[in-house]
Design an enzyme around this catalytic site. Structure first.
Site, PDB file in Angstrom:
ATOM      1  N   LYS A 143      -1.563  -9.318   2.821  1.00 54.67           N
ATOM      2  CA  LYS A 143      -0.843  -8.878   4.021  1.00 54.67           C
ATOM      3  C   LYS A 143      -1.686  -7.826   4.733  1.00 54.67           C
ATOM      4  O   LYS A 143      -2.339  -7.017   4.079  1.00 54.67           O
ATOM      5  CB  LYS A 143       0.521  -8.276   3.658  1.00 54.67           C
ATOM      6  CG  LYS A 143       1.239  -7.651   4.852  1.00 54.67           C
ATOM      7  CD  LYS A 143       2.706  -7.360   4.569  1.00 54.67           C
ATOM      8  CE  LYS A 143       2.992  -6.023   3.934  1.00 54.67           C
ATOM      9  NZ  LYS A 143       2.521  -4.850   4.688  1.00 54.67           N
ATOM     10  N   ASP A 155       0.838  -1.203   0.000  1.00 59.02           N
ATOM     11  CA  ASP A 155       0.000   0.000   0.000  1.00 59.02           C
ATOM     12  C   ASP A 155       0.873   1.254   0.000  1.00 59.02           C
ATOM     13  O   ASP A 155       0.364   2.378  -0.045  1.00 59.02           O
ATOM     14  CB  ASP A 155      -1.027  -0.012   1.147  1.00 59.02           C
ATOM     15  CG  ASP A 155      -0.381  -0.065   2.514  1.00 59.02           C
ATOM     16  OD1 ASP A 155       0.854  -0.192   2.607  1.00 59.02           O
ATOM     17  OD2 ASP A 155      -1.129   0.009   3.515  1.00 59.02           O
ATOM     18  N   SER A 156       2.201   1.051  -0.009  1.00 59.54           N
ATOM     19  CA  SER A 156       3.122   2.169  -0.255  1.00 59.54           C
ATOM     20  C   SER A 156       2.889   2.737  -1.654  1.00 59.54           C
ATOM     21  O   SER A 156       3.385   3.816  -1.987  1.00 59.54           O
ATOM     22  CB  SER A 156       4.579   1.729  -0.102  1.00 59.54           C
ATOM     23  OG  SER A 156       4.818   0.508  -0.782  1.00 59.54           O
ATOM     24  N   GLU A 203       8.778  -4.189  10.651  1.00 54.78           N
ATOM     25  CA  GLU A 203       9.220  -2.905  10.091  1.00 54.78           C
ATOM     26  C   GLU A 203       9.771  -1.992  11.178  1.00 54.78           C
ATOM     27  O   GLU A 203       9.118  -1.728  12.190  1.00 54.78           O
ATOM     28  CB  GLU A 203       8.048  -2.214   9.361  1.00 54.78           C
ATOM     29  CG  GLU A 203       8.478  -0.888   8.740  1.00 54.78           C
ATOM     30  CD  GLU A 203       7.488  -0.332   7.714  1.00 54.78           C
ATOM     31  OE1 GLU A 203       6.507  -1.014   7.365  1.00 54.78           O
ATOM     32  OE2 GLU A 203       7.719   0.808   7.258  1.00 54.78           O
ATOM     33  N   GLU A 226      -1.819  -5.298   8.575  1.00 51.00           N
ATOM     34  CA  GLU A 226      -1.015  -4.763   9.674  1.00 51.00           C
ATOM     35  C   GLU A 226      -1.700  -4.978  11.026  1.00 51.00           C
ATOM     36  O   GLU A 226      -2.912  -4.819  11.139  1.00 51.00           O
ATOM     37  CB  GLU A 226      -0.801  -3.246   9.462  1.00 51.00           C
ATOM     38  CG  GLU A 226      -0.044  -2.924   8.194  1.00 51.00           C
ATOM     39  CD  GLU A 226       0.162  -1.411   8.004  1.00 51.00           C
ATOM     40  OE1 GLU A 226      -0.241  -0.614   8.875  1.00 51.00           O
ATOM     41  OE2 GLU A 226       0.740  -1.047   6.964  1.00 51.00           O
ATOM     42  N   ASP A 270      -1.126  -6.085  -0.286  1.00 50.64           N
ATOM     43  CA  ASP A 270      -1.529  -5.431   0.961  1.00 50.64           C
ATOM     44  C   ASP A 270      -3.032  -5.198   0.993  1.00 50.64           C
ATOM     45  O   ASP A 270      -3.625  -4.760   0.004  1.00 50.64           O
ATOM     46  CB  ASP A 270      -0.846  -4.057   1.073  1.00 50.64           C
ATOM     47  CG  ASP A 270       0.325  -4.064   2.022  1.00 50.64           C
ATOM     48  OD1 ASP A 270       0.390  -4.950   2.909  1.00 50.64           O
ATOM     49  OD2 ASP A 270       1.193  -3.186   1.887  1.00 50.64           O
TER      50      ASP A 270
HETATM   51  O1  KIV Z   1       3.505  -1.132   1.659  1.00 50.54           O
HETATM   52  C1  KIV Z   1       4.684  -1.474   1.763  1.00 50.54           C
HETATM   53  O2  KIV Z   1       5.539  -1.160   0.927  1.00 50.54           O
HETATM   54  C2  KIV Z   1       5.058  -2.278   2.924  1.00 50.54           C
HETATM   55  C3  KIV Z   1       6.519  -2.534   3.113  1.00 50.54           C
HETATM   56  C4  KIV Z   1       7.156  -1.324   3.667  1.00 50.54           C
HETATM   57  C5  KIV Z   1       6.766  -3.736   3.945  1.00 50.54           C
HETATM   58  O3  KIV Z   1       4.241  -2.681   3.670  1.00 50.54           O
END
Ligand code: KIV
Length: 272
Positions: free
Chosen positions: A120, A51-52, A189, A122, A90
């Site tokens: 994934k 989600d980055s 992280e 959080e 994510d």
């Molecule tokens: O969204 C992302 O890029 C991440 C990484 C920083 C692990 O969750």
């Protein structure tokens, strides 16, 4: 030959076998077809449709605004470029917290509409119910502890997490909970390296670090940071392998000069 070297397709089981054999797992983010194709052909084990994307693709300050539809779009693009790597997508903010039914529906949409291999999300104890429900549908789940950017407004900063004993103890307990719930791996992280070592020893599933030192089972970085497309983000943990921001700026400036001076296109670069 190594376990990763032998694998035609990387699965969650491959990652577990790699941990068991002490073989490091490589993971990078990708958000589009062209980038994913390069990472996969280079031999990366796992690709995270992170989600980055909210930051590096959409230009937002945080990961909070990105939507489920947008994550699915990015994952669809990545899936088309990948033959071998495990693709983890994510789950965006708001698609799984506090409502395990919504979490299951969101995860099913990601898997069905994008072709990703896993999701994934959080958090620790507070999202275990969602994780368990997603797993009932046979969807592999990767956990994410430490700095969890979707909670930025709770933390207030992106600084290192769990330096204090209380938070460190909770993080180890959360890692055990995620393993017991059935996660196949956990991203750690931006936590102290010693703590990451303890977490990695405390669980049997692979830990993938970003800013968590070297005593973890694998590493993940945001591809834009690794190739230097971002240039204002310089955390201590980041190793840049290219400086594409400067390289691209130079290339674009040369192009502008060449067009203006009528050097481009030349006689070989046109059709007769
Ligand atoms: O969204 C992302 O890029 C991440 C990484 C920083 C692990 O969750």
């Amino acid at each position: 030959m190594s376990i990763a070297g032998k694998a035609m397709k990387i699965t969650t089981n491959t990652l577990q076998e790699m941990k068991n054999a002490g073989e490091k797992i490589t993971m990078l983010t990708a958000y589009d077809f062209s980038m994913a194709r390069i990472l996969d052909a280079a031999g990366i084990d796992a690709i995270l449709v992170g989600d980055s994307a909210s930051n590096v693709m959409a230009g937002n300050d945080t990961t909070v605004p990105i939507t489920l539809d947008q994550m699915i779009y990015h994952a669809q693009c990545v899936v088309k470029g990948v033959n071998r790597a495990l693709i983890v997508c994510d789950m965006p903010f708001g698609s799984y917290q506090g409502d395990s039914r919504r979490a299951l529906n969101s995860a099913i949409r990601i898997m069905k509409e994008s072709g990703s291999h896993a999701v994934k999300l959080e958090g620790g104890a507070e999202v275990v119910e969602s994780i368990e429900r997603i797993l009932t549908a046979g969807i592999p789940v990767m956990g994410h502890l430490g700095l969890t950017p979707q909670s930025i407004y709770k933390f207030g900063t992106y600084s290192v997490r769990a330096r204090e004993e209380e938070e460190a103890t909770k993080l180890i307990e959360d890692a055990k909970l995620l393993e017991a719930a059935g996660c196949f791996a956990i991203v750690l992280e931006k936590i102290p390296a010693d703590l990451a070592t303890k977490v990695t020893a405390a669980v049997n599933i692979p830990t993938i670090g970003i800013g968590a030192g070297s005593d973890v089972d694998g590493q993940v970085l945001v591809i834009h940071d690794l190739i230097g497309l971002t240039h204002e983000f310089n955390p201590r943990f980041l190793r840049r392998y290219l400086n594409l921001y400067d390289e691209m700026t130079k290339a674009v400036e040369e192009y502008i000069t060449d067009v203006r001076s009528q050097d481009f296109p030349n006689d070989e670069e046109r059709y007769s």
